[in-house]
Design an enzyme around this catalytic site. Structure first.
Site, PDB file in Angstrom:
ATOM      1  N   SER A 147       1.090  -1.435  -0.172  1.00 45.56           N
ATOM      2  CA  SER A 147      -0.077   0.148   0.113  1.00 45.56           C
ATOM      3  C   SER A 147       0.432   1.187   0.479  1.00 45.56           C
ATOM      4  O   SER A 147       1.822   1.641   0.406  1.00 45.56           O
ATOM      5  CB  SER A 147      -0.942   0.069   1.527  1.00 45.56           C
ATOM      6  OG  SER A 147      -1.423   1.583   1.501  1.00 45.56           O
ATOM      7  N   TYR A 160      -3.740  -0.991  10.114  1.00 45.20           N
ATOM      8  CA  TYR A 160      -3.826  -1.341   8.995  1.00 45.20           C
ATOM      9  C   TYR A 160      -2.000  -1.293   8.131  1.00 45.20           C
ATOM     10  O   TYR A 160      -1.055  -1.620   7.838  1.00 45.20           O
ATOM     11  CB  TYR A 160      -4.664  -0.963   8.273  1.00 45.20           C
ATOM     12  CG  TYR A 160      -4.672  -0.516   6.182  1.00 45.20           C
ATOM     13  CD1 TYR A 160      -5.116  -1.807   5.997  1.00 45.20           C
ATOM     14  CD2 TYR A 160      -3.777   0.357   5.728  1.00 45.20           C
ATOM     15  CE1 TYR A 160      -4.979  -1.836   5.058  1.00 45.20           C
ATOM     16  CE2 TYR A 160      -3.881   0.413   4.123  1.00 45.20           C
ATOM     17  CZ  TYR A 160      -4.330  -0.694   3.674  1.00 45.20           C
ATOM     18  OH  TYR A 160      -4.838  -1.088   1.821  1.00 45.20           O
TER      19      TYR A 160
END
Length: 284
Positions: A147, A160
């Site tokens: 990410s 996350y």
């Protein structure tokens, strides 16, 4: 014939978390370029729908229910797919969830789910599939979903962000292990910037603290209005896979900016601090 078709057409792609979001986009793209797509998701209904869409568009696909938080389920999946198809050309460890909230407010169950899905699901996906890939001995690809968050900091998205930092470092080390082992397996880090997906939808936040709702809504609005089209992002990702790149970014300029910021942070050994965009997202 495109380069992606030359490289991947006729091969088998196994994609986790492919019932929605980036996994769904990647599954559709793999179907378009002639792969047999094994669409896996914890929600069998969603996997069935994606597989049916691929078949309706003229591709080949099958749906399998899979909980990536269970290592034994990944072992069984790998054995089943290799037994029936003989080889897997592309494994995409995509399954992941976004968890929002202060570290001390997130319930233990949601913490465990986040770590088991986002980190252990990738680790055990690799562990389960690689021995079969090595036994077959053909060129293969493993793509792990990192990410833009793999290179930054964001309070209330700590769970996350931490998991994506872990996946980026895992993929880097795995790439080197394949080199040392002289294995014919390409390792790729897929780095989404901001794509239009459902990851911030309200229903995805079940189990989060109540305080997470407003931040989740802000992120969902931002993604819907400014995110990259999912199919376009998926096309970019598969194009990068075919080119055998390690770094595959949907929006390279975003990745470059995040990495540059991270380098400066390390070089200066400064205290973590909020940027203007982070302050705006947090309403500060």
């Amino acid at each position: 014939m495109t380069e992606e078709e030359k490289v991947f057409s006729g091969g088998v792609a196994v994609i986790t978390g492919a019932g929605a979001g980036i996994g769904m986009g990647l599954a559709r793209r793999c179907g378009e370029i002639g792969m047999t797509v094994v669409v896996t998701d914890i929600d069998k209904g969603r996997a069935d729908k994606v597989a049916a869409e691929i078949v309706a568009a003229g591709g080949k696909a099958e749906a399998i229910q899979l909980d990536v938080s269970k290592p034994e389920a990944l072992d069984a999946l790998a054995q089943d797919v290799f037994d029936r198809h003989g080889a897997v050309r592309l494994l995409i460890n995509n399954a992941g969830i976004e968890t929002i909230g202060n570290v001390w407010e997130i319930p233990a169950a949601r913490w465990e789910a986040t770590l088991n899905i986002n980190i252990h699901g990738v680790v055990h996906g690799v562990r389960a599939f690689v021995p079969h890939m090595l036994r077959v001995g053909q060129e293969a690809w493993i793509a792990n979903l990192a990410s833009i968050g793999s290179f930054g900091q964001m309070p209330t998205q700590t769970a996350y962000i931490m998991s994506k930092h872990a996946i980026q470092s895992f993929s880097e080390c795995l790439y080197l292990e394949m080199q040392v082992a002289k294995a014919p397996i390409n390792v790729c880090s897929i780095i989404p910037g901001m794509l239009k997906t459902s990851i911030f939808d309200a229903e995805a936040g079940v189990g989060e603290p109540e305080s997470a709702a407003s931040h989740r809504a802000t992120m969902a609005h931002m993604m819907a209005n400014y995110g990259m089209d999912l199919d376009e992002g998926s096309r970019v990702f598969v194009e990068g896979l075919a080119a055998r790149k390690f770094w595959i970014s949907s929006q390279p300029e975003m990745t470059e900016q995040a990495v540059a910021g991270r380098i400066a942070f390390f070089q200066n050994q400064s205290n973590p601090e909020l940027g203007e965009q982070q302050r705006a997202l947090l309403g500060i």
